[in-house]
Design a protein around this motif. Structure first.
Motif, PDB file in Angstrom:
ATOM      1  N   ARG A  36      -5.675   8.483  -1.165  1.00 32.80           N
ATOM      2  CA  ARG A  36      -4.223   8.521  -1.286  1.00 32.80           C
ATOM      3  C   ARG A  36      -3.575   7.158  -1.013  1.00 32.80           C
ATOM      4  NH1 ARG A  36      -1.665  12.447  -4.084  1.00 32.80           N
ATOM      5  NH2 ARG A  36      -2.243  14.545  -3.430  1.00 32.80           N
ATOM      6  N   LEU A  37      -4.363   6.161  -0.630  1.00 39.16           N
ATOM      7  CA  LEU A  37      -3.842   4.830  -0.356  1.00 39.16           C
ATOM      8  C   LEU A  37      -4.009   3.967  -1.601  1.00 39.16           C
ATOM      9  CD1 LEU A  37      -5.462   4.314   3.169  1.00 39.16           C
ATOM     10  CD2 LEU A  37      -3.089   4.970   2.694  1.00 39.16           C
ATOM     11  N   GLU A  38      -2.920   3.566  -2.208  1.00 38.09           N
ATOM     12  CA  GLU A  38      -2.962   2.777  -3.436  1.00 38.09           C
ATOM     13  C   GLU A  38      -2.322   1.411  -3.211  1.00 38.09           C
ATOM     14  OE1 GLU A  38      -1.295   4.801  -6.762  1.00 38.09           O
ATOM     15  OE2 GLU A  38      -2.598   6.568  -6.563  1.00 38.09           O
ATOM     16  N   HIS A  39      -3.128   0.362  -3.382  1.00 36.83           N
ATOM     17  CA  HIS A  39      -2.617  -1.000  -3.272  1.00 36.83           C
ATOM     18  C   HIS A  39      -2.121  -1.413  -4.650  1.00 36.83           C
ATOM     19  CE1 HIS A  39      -2.963  -5.490  -2.969  1.00 36.83           C
ATOM     20  NE2 HIS A  39      -2.399  -5.221  -1.810  1.00 36.83           N
ATOM     21  N   ARG A  40      -0.808  -1.652  -4.775  1.00 39.55           N
ATOM     22  CA  ARG A  40      -0.256  -1.909  -6.098  1.00 39.55           C
ATOM     23  C   ARG A  40       1.032  -2.727  -6.003  1.00 39.55           C
ATOM     24  NH1 ARG A  40       1.237   4.475  -6.940  1.00 39.55           N
ATOM     25  NH2 ARG A  40       3.414   4.435  -6.245  1.00 39.55           N
ATOM     26  N   ARG A  41       1.507  -3.131  -7.150  1.00 39.25           N
ATOM     27  CA  ARG A  41       2.775  -3.858  -7.233  1.00 39.25           C
ATOM     28  C   ARG A  41       3.919  -2.858  -7.244  1.00 39.25           C
ATOM     29  NH1 ARG A  41       2.471  -9.216  -9.611  1.00 39.25           N
ATOM     30  NH2 ARG A  41       4.484  -8.875 -10.602  1.00 39.25           N
ATOM     31  N   VAL A  42       4.928  -3.143  -6.459  1.00 39.40           N
ATOM     32  CA  VAL A  42       6.124  -2.297  -6.393  1.00 39.40           C
ATOM     33  C   VAL A  42       7.339  -3.213  -6.305  1.00 39.40           C
ATOM     34  CG1 VAL A  42       4.893  -0.409  -5.234  1.00 39.40           C
ATOM     35  CG2 VAL A  42       6.087  -2.132  -3.866  1.00 39.40           C
ATOM     36  N   PRO A  43       8.523  -2.697  -6.593  1.00 38.46           N
ATOM     37  CA  PRO A  43       9.728  -3.525  -6.453  1.00 38.46           C
ATOM     38  C   PRO A  43       9.990  -3.917  -5.001  1.00 38.46           C
ATOM     39  CG  PRO A  43      10.148  -1.620  -7.851  1.00 38.46           C
ATOM     40  CD  PRO A  43       8.816  -1.390  -7.211  1.00 38.46           C
ATOM     41  N   VAL A  44      10.492  -5.105  -4.814  1.00 42.89           N
ATOM     42  CA  VAL A  44      10.965  -5.529  -3.495  1.00 42.89           C
ATOM     43  C   VAL A  44      12.142  -4.641  -3.112  1.00 42.89           C
ATOM     44  CG1 VAL A  44      12.068  -7.415  -2.213  1.00 42.89           C
ATOM     45  CG2 VAL A  44      10.204  -7.910  -3.813  1.00 42.89           C
ATOM     46  N   PRO A  45      12.182  -4.140  -1.885  1.00 42.29           N
ATOM     47  CA  PRO A  45      13.275  -3.231  -1.504  1.00 42.29           C
ATOM     48  C   PRO A  45      14.637  -3.904  -1.559  1.00 42.29           C
ATOM     49  CG  PRO A  45      11.957  -3.837   0.412  1.00 42.29           C
ATOM     50  CD  PRO A  45      11.214  -4.331  -0.782  1.00 42.29           C
ATOM     51  N   ALA A  46      15.614  -3.133  -1.987  1.00 42.53           N
ATOM     52  CA  ALA A  46      16.986  -3.629  -2.027  1.00 42.53           C
ATOM     53  C   ALA A  46      17.534  -3.777  -0.610  1.00 42.53           C
ATOM     54  CB  ALA A  46      17.856  -2.672  -2.838  1.00 42.53           C
ATOM     55  N   VAL A  50       0.869  -1.174   0.000  1.00 40.32           N
ATOM     56  CA  VAL A  50       0.000   0.000   0.000  1.00 40.32           C
ATOM     57  C   VAL A  50       0.902   1.219   0.000  1.00 40.32           C
ATOM     58  CG1 VAL A  50      -1.698   1.346   1.274  1.00 40.32           C
ATOM     59  CG2 VAL A  50      -1.923  -1.141   1.147  1.00 40.32           C
ATOM     60  N   VAL A  51       0.790   2.038  -1.032  1.00 40.02           N
ATOM     61  CA  VAL A  51       1.612   3.229  -1.181  1.00 40.02           C
ATOM     62  C   VAL A  51       0.753   4.457  -0.900  1.00 40.02           C
ATOM     63  CG1 VAL A  51       3.050   4.596  -2.739  1.00 40.02           C
ATOM     64  CG2 VAL A  51       3.052   2.090  -2.896  1.00 40.02           C
ATOM     65  N   THR A  52       1.189   5.286   0.045  1.00 41.24           N
ATOM     66  CA  THR A  52       0.537   6.564   0.305  1.00 41.24           C
ATOM     67  C   THR A  52       1.181   7.595  -0.606  1.00 41.24           C
ATOM     68  OG1 THR A  52       0.191   5.930   2.614  1.00 41.24           O
ATOM     69  CG2 THR A  52      -0.086   8.255   2.068  1.00 41.24           C
ATOM     70  N   THR A  53       0.383   8.169  -1.493  1.00 39.27           N
ATOM     71  CA  THR A  53       0.943   9.012  -2.552  1.00 39.27           C
ATOM     72  C   THR A  53       1.104  10.471  -2.144  1.00 39.27           C
ATOM     73  OG1 THR A  53      -1.267   9.391  -3.474  1.00 39.27           O
ATOM     74  CG2 THR A  53      -0.011   7.505  -4.333  1.00 39.27           C
ATOM     75  N   GLY A  54       0.503  10.894  -1.030  1.00 35.20           N
ATOM     76  CA  GLY A  54       0.624  12.269  -0.579  1.00 35.20           C
ATOM     77  C   GLY A  54      -0.368  12.554   0.516  1.00 35.20           C
ATOM     78  N   ILE A  55      -0.417  13.796   0.968  1.00 29.91           N
ATOM     79  CA  ILE A  55      -1.369  14.193   2.007  1.00 29.91           C
ATOM     80  C   ILE A  55      -2.787  14.180   1.440  1.00 29.91           C
ATOM     81  CG2 ILE A  55      -2.162  16.163   3.387  1.00 29.91           C
ATOM     82  CD1 ILE A  55       0.716  16.865   3.895  1.00 29.91           C
ATOM     83  N   GLY A  56      -3.709  13.606   2.213  1.00 32.84           N
ATOM     84  CA  GLY A  56      -5.086  13.567   1.760  1.00 32.84           C
ATOM     85  C   GLY A  56      -5.889  12.498   2.462  1.00 32.84           C
ATOM     86  N   GLY A  57      -7.047  12.168   1.883  1.00 29.84           N
ATOM     87  CA  GLY A  57      -7.927  11.158   2.426  1.00 29.84           C
ATOM     88  C   GLY A  57      -7.507   9.763   2.001  1.00 29.84           C
ATOM     89  N   VAL A  58      -8.445   8.813   2.161  1.00 28.96           N
ATOM     90  CA  VAL A  58      -8.112   7.417   1.869  1.00 28.96           C
ATOM     91  C   VAL A  58      -7.858   7.189   0.381  1.00 28.96           C
ATOM     92  CG1 VAL A  58      -9.302   6.513   3.890  1.00 28.96           C
ATOM     93  CG2 VAL A  58     -10.570   6.825   1.745  1.00 28.96           C
TER      94      VAL A  58
END
Length: 368
Positions: A23-33, A13-21
């Motif tokens: 701003r919560l995006e459930h998506r695929r992202v790279p595994v952290p290094a 779940v990526v929070t993209t900025g200040i705001g309401g819900v």
């Protein structure tokens, strides 16, 4: 966020900025290094906290006057982080229970396959700068999180992953408040908001220290507090001085603040201590300085944890000296419902999120 060229993928779940819900995006992202001083933790469960919501809505801005449950999000672009602008886009999540699956250096390989808790307030970093998981760097609302090896603590416990995930932020914060205010055997402690995450942790950890606890909460939650060992419980809606029949305490643990701040301060003995790490009912309060100096009171604000605090919490868990208070679990992709449940005033106990795993193709593999 992680280098976009990284080929291994996970859900988060990526929070993209200040705001309401929204701003919560459930998506695929790279595994952290995983850097030389890091380990990769496969997240088993992640707890939900006020700080997650406060960071997303920008509540830490000095322009906000409302309590944490009623504040509206700041306008997009305003700075609402507690230590400056939050580093959006950001994977939030200050609470993490999981298993170490990769080690960035040979010296940390002994942690592989161990179940661990991650210290939310990262105080052991090599550069000496304190950082918060999920606020200053990517956190546990994901399948995997990379953290410095100094911040993972193996935990030997029969509790479930979700139960353990309720512990780090709230119990670490509560123990830090008790440590800073010198709570010990026989100390008389008043805990407001005693049914909340930090409040209920403070109740249990103060009792563990041998303190005498007076808890303040709504009547519907009194029986559950008594089940934790509290013998004195006060209705939060009544006059505090009257309910306490004039009695005063040595320490007030108050994360409620708001209009009741002065009443709580008035329950301290001369030389007493007021300690806080939050302001659920509102951050702006009225203070009569005469009460402060004539009674020789101490006011303590706490955010950064002292070095020994989190190991003490882990020890309390391993020796079953505190109890897990888990209200409900949600899948990670249902984070909006989880945060709504967290803000329900009838809730007693914490909320945990559990990641749904991607198919094995394209996902990191645990080292077995």
């Amino acid at each position: 966020m992680t280098d976009a060229t990284h080929t291994r993928m996970m859900t988060a779940v990526v929070t993209t900025g200040i705001g309401g819900v929204e701003r919560l995006e459930h998506r695929r992202v790279p595994v952290p290094a995983v850097g030389p001083g890091d380990v990769l933790v496969r997240v088993a469960a992640a707890g939900v906290n006020n700080t997650d919501i406060n960071t997303r809505i920008g509540w830490y801005s000095s322009s906000v006057r409302d309590g944490t449950g009623s504040a509206a999000p700041l306008a997009d672009g305003e700075s609402g982080g507690y230590a400056g602008p939050s580093p959006f886009p950001l994977v939030q999540g200050a609470d993490c229970c999981g298993t170490v699956v990769e080690a960035g250096s040979a010296g940390s390989e002994q942690l592989l396959r161990q179940r661990v808790l991650v210290r939310s307030c990262m105080t052991g970093l090599a550069d000496g700068v304190v950082r918060w998981l999920g606020s200053d760097r990517d956190g546990a609302f994901a399948e995997y999180v990379a953290v410095p090896v100094s911040e993972v603590f193996p935990v030997a416990s029969g509790w479930s992953d979700a139960e353990l995930a309720t512990i780090p932020c709230s119990s670490g914060t509560a123990e830090n408040m008790l440590e800073r205010s010198g709570v010990g055997a026989g100390t008389r402690v008043l805990v407001t908001g005693a049914s909340g995450g930090v409040g209920s942790a403070a109740v249990q950890l103060a009792l563990r220290r041998g303190a005498r606890v007076i808890a303040v909460a709504s009547p519907a939650k009194h029986d559950r507090l008594r089940a934790l060992g509290v013998t004195e419980v006060i209705d939060r809606n009544v006059d505090l001085a009257e309910a306490m029949d004039g009695e005063r305490v040595d320490v007030a643990v108050d994360n409620v603040a708001g209009p009741g701040f002065g009443d709580v301060l008035g329950r301290l003995v001369p030389g007493g201590t007021y300690v806080t790490s939050g302001a659920i009912a509102g951050p702006v309060v009225e203070l009569d300085l005469r009460r402060l100096y004539l009674d020789d009171l101490r006011l303590i604000g706490t955010t950064t944890w002292d070095d020994g605090v989190f190991p003490q919490v882990v020890s309390a868990v391993e020796h079953d000296e505190i109890r897990p208070l888990l209200a409900a679990t949600f899948p990670l992709d249902d984070i909006v419902a989880a945060q709504e449940a967290f803000q329900d005033p009838g809730r007693f106990g914490n909320i945990a999120l559990v990641p749904r795993r991607l198919p094995s193709r394209g996902r990191t593999r645990d080292r077995r």
